[in-house]
Design a protein around this motif. Structure first.
Motif, PDB file in Angstrom:
ATOM      1  N   VAL A  31       0.813  -1.171   0.036  1.00 62.52           N
ATOM      2  CA  VAL A  31       0.041  -0.086   0.096  1.00 62.52           C
ATOM      3  C   VAL A  31       0.837   1.343  -0.133  1.00 62.52           C
ATOM      4  N   SER A  32       2.179   1.191  -0.191  1.00 67.98           N
ATOM      5  CA  SER A  32       3.061   2.388  -0.301  1.00 67.98           C
ATOM      6  C   SER A  32       4.374   2.307  -0.937  1.00 67.98           C
ATOM      7  N   THR A  33       4.675   3.129  -1.143  1.00 67.30           N
ATOM      8  CA  THR A  33       6.106   3.210  -1.927  1.00 67.30           C
ATOM      9  C   THR A  33       7.280   2.920  -0.893  1.00 67.30           C
ATOM     10  N   PRO A  34       8.251   2.510  -1.369  1.00 70.80           N
ATOM     11  CA  PRO A  34       9.592   2.091  -0.404  1.00 70.80           C
ATOM     12  C   PRO A  34      10.058   3.517   0.221  1.00 70.80           C
ATOM     13  N   GLU A  35       9.684   4.645  -0.533  1.00 68.80           N
ATOM     14  CA  GLU A  35      10.278   5.798   0.254  1.00 68.80           C
ATOM     15  C   GLU A  35       9.201   6.181   1.344  1.00 68.80           C
ATOM     16  N   ARG A  36       7.948   5.959   0.986  1.00 68.72           N
ATOM     17  CA  ARG A  36       6.806   5.961   2.260  1.00 68.72           C
ATOM     18  C   ARG A  36       7.125   4.931   3.242  1.00 68.72           C
ATOM     19  N   ARG A  37       7.516   3.840   2.943  1.00 66.53           N
ATOM     20  CA  ARG A  37       7.829   2.880   4.170  1.00 66.53           C
ATOM     21  C   ARG A  37       8.818   3.222   5.038  1.00 66.53           C
ATOM     22  N   GLU A  38       9.997   3.935   4.218  1.00 68.40           N
ATOM     23  CA  GLU A  38      11.214   4.077   5.031  1.00 68.40           C
ATOM     24  C   GLU A  38      10.758   5.369   5.811  1.00 68.40           C
ATOM     25  N   GLU A  39       9.902   6.051   5.495  1.00 69.07           N
ATOM     26  CA  GLU A  39       9.619   7.424   6.303  1.00 69.07           C
ATOM     27  C   GLU A  39       8.645   7.172   7.429  1.00 69.07           C
ATOM     28  N   ASP A  40       7.764   6.239   7.321  1.00 62.56           N
ATOM     29  CA  ASP A  40       6.875   5.613   8.285  1.00 62.56           C
ATOM     30  C   ASP A  40       7.502   4.884   9.539  1.00 62.56           C
ATOM     31  N   LEU A  41       8.429   4.044   8.840  1.00 68.92           N
ATOM     32  CA  LEU A  41       9.352   3.225  10.093  1.00 68.92           C
ATOM     33  C   LEU A  41      10.239   3.811  10.560  1.00 68.92           C
ATOM     34  N   ASN A  42      10.806   5.013   9.977  1.00 70.05           N
ATOM     35  CA  ASN A  42      12.020   6.092  10.384  1.00 70.05           C
ATOM     36  C   ASN A  42      10.936   6.631  11.736  1.00 70.05           C
ATOM     37  N   HIS A  43       9.739   7.090  11.444  1.00 70.02           N
ATOM     38  CA  HIS A  43       8.875   7.955  12.296  1.00 70.02           C
ATOM     39  C   HIS A  43       8.543   6.876  13.719  1.00 70.02           C
ATOM     40  N   VAL A  44       8.390   5.683  13.454  1.00 71.07           N
ATOM     41  CA  VAL A  44       8.056   4.824  14.536  1.00 71.07           C
ATOM     42  C   VAL A  44       9.395   4.497  15.388  1.00 71.07           C
ATOM     43  N   ALA A  45      10.455   4.574  14.831  1.00 71.73           N
ATOM     44  CA  ALA A  45      11.778   4.253  15.664  1.00 71.73           C
ATOM     45  C   ALA A  45      12.016   5.548  16.228  1.00 71.73           C
ATOM     46  N   LEU A  46      11.806   6.651  15.558  1.00 72.80           N
ATOM     47  CA  LEU A  46      11.997   8.025  16.464  1.00 72.80           C
ATOM     48  C   LEU A  46      11.130   8.382  17.520  1.00 72.80           C
ATOM     49  N   CYS A  47       9.880   7.983  17.279  1.00 75.18           N
ATOM     50  CA  CYS A  47       8.862   8.346  18.316  1.00 75.18           C
ATOM     51  C   CYS A  47       9.267   7.166  19.504  1.00 75.18           C
ATOM     52  N   THR A  48       9.568   5.992  19.124  1.00 77.19           N
ATOM     53  CA  THR A  48      10.089   4.943  20.271  1.00 77.19           C
ATOM     54  C   THR A  48      11.288   5.448  20.924  1.00 77.19           C
ATOM     55  N   TRP A  49      12.263   5.938  20.436  1.00 79.24           N
ATOM     56  CA  TRP A  49      13.477   6.659  20.892  1.00 79.24           C
ATOM     57  C   TRP A  49      12.928   7.584  21.760  1.00 79.24           C
ATOM     58  N   ALA A  50      12.163   8.484  21.494  1.00 81.77           N
ATOM     59  CA  ALA A  50      11.637   9.613  22.144  1.00 81.77           C
ATOM     60  C   ALA A  50      11.072   9.188  23.404  1.00 81.77           C
ATOM     61  N   PHE A  51      10.187   8.234  23.398  1.00 76.37           N
ATOM     62  CA  PHE A  51       9.494   7.728  24.646  1.00 76.37           C
ATOM     63  C   PHE A  51      10.667   7.081  25.649  1.00 76.37           C
ATOM     64  N   VAL A  52      11.597   6.464  25.184  1.00 75.86           N
ATOM     65  CA  VAL A  52      12.633   5.987  26.034  1.00 75.86           C
ATOM     66  C   VAL A  52      13.651   6.935  26.535  1.00 75.86           C
ATOM     67  N   ARG A  53      13.925   7.807  25.736  1.00 73.13           N
ATOM     68  CA  ARG A  53      14.706   9.169  26.275  1.00 73.13           C
ATOM     69  C   ARG A  53      13.866   9.892  27.326  1.00 73.13           C
ATOM     70  N   SER A  54      12.486  10.165  27.075  1.00 79.02           N
ATOM     71  CA  SER A  54      11.723  10.846  27.790  1.00 79.02           C
ATOM     72  C   SER A  54      11.624  10.117  29.155  1.00 79.02           C
ATOM     73  N   MET A  55      11.594   8.837  29.062  1.00 78.72           N
ATOM     74  CA  MET A  55      11.554   8.105  30.534  1.00 78.72           C
ATOM     75  C   MET A  55      12.898   8.297  31.187  1.00 78.72           C
ATOM     76  N   LYS A  56      13.984   8.141  30.654  1.00 81.24           N
ATOM     77  CA  LYS A  56      15.239   8.319  31.223  1.00 81.24           C
ATOM     78  C   LYS A  56      15.472   9.634  31.758  1.00 81.24           C
ATOM     79  N   ARG A  57      14.920  10.647  31.183  1.00 80.35           N
ATOM     80  CA  ARG A  57      14.805  11.830  31.536  1.00 80.35           C
ATOM     81  C   ARG A  57      13.913  12.163  33.020  1.00 80.35           C
ATOM     82  N   HIS A  58      13.079  11.617  32.852  1.00 83.91           N
ATOM     83  CA  HIS A  58      11.884  11.697  33.741  1.00 83.91           C
ATOM     84  C   HIS A  58      12.682  11.063  35.164  1.00 83.91           C
ATOM     85  N   LEU A  59      13.166  10.078  35.100  1.00 83.78           N
ATOM     86  CA  LEU A  59      13.817   9.191  36.417  1.00 83.78           C
ATOM     87  C   LEU A  59      15.165   9.864  36.552  1.00 83.78           C
ATOM     88  N   SER A  60      15.651  10.916  35.887  1.00 85.51           N
ATOM     89  CA  SER A  60      17.045  11.350  36.212  1.00 85.51           C
ATOM     90  C   SER A  60      16.803  12.744  36.903  1.00 85.51           C
TER      91      SER A  60
END
Length: 100
Positions: A31-60
């Motif tokens: 349902v998407s182009t390879p470029e869109r796939r890369e963009e979407d999966l990069n978004h998931v990875a960055l948002c996941t990183w932001a959650f973990v990084r925010s949790m680390k900051r929250h606990l420090s």
């Protein structure tokens, strides 16, 4: 207590890795182009990183991590997304909202 916290942090990391891995596996390429796939999966990875990084900051302690936290968010995320997380009352929950 320290050992229990360490185990919970490890579990959190493992679950977020699973989330990114599953996003890669279950992404429907038909349902998407390879470029869109890369963009979407990069978004998931960055948002996941932001959650973990925010949790680390929250606990420090603030003086230990706040400046690095802000710099990393601005370096990796779009400015508007970084601002929303930084200004949130509960940053990990705000970062998690971006993931949904």
């Amino acid at each position: 207590r320290w050992d229990e916290a360490r185990k919970n942090w490890g579990m959190n990391i493992n679950h977020t890795r699973d989330l990114v891995r599953l996003a890669n596996v279950y992404y429907d390429n038909s349902v998407s182009t390879p470029e869109r796939r890369e963009e979407d999966l990069n978004h998931v990875a960055l948002c996941t990183w932001a959650f973990v990084r925010s949790m680390k900051r929250h606990l420090s302690p603030e003086e230990e991590d706040e400046n690095s936290f802000r710099a990393e968010l601005y370096a990796k995320l779009p400015p508007q997304q970084a601002e929303k997380i930084i200004n949130a009352a509960h940053r990990p929950n705000r970062a998690l909202q971006d993931l949904s």
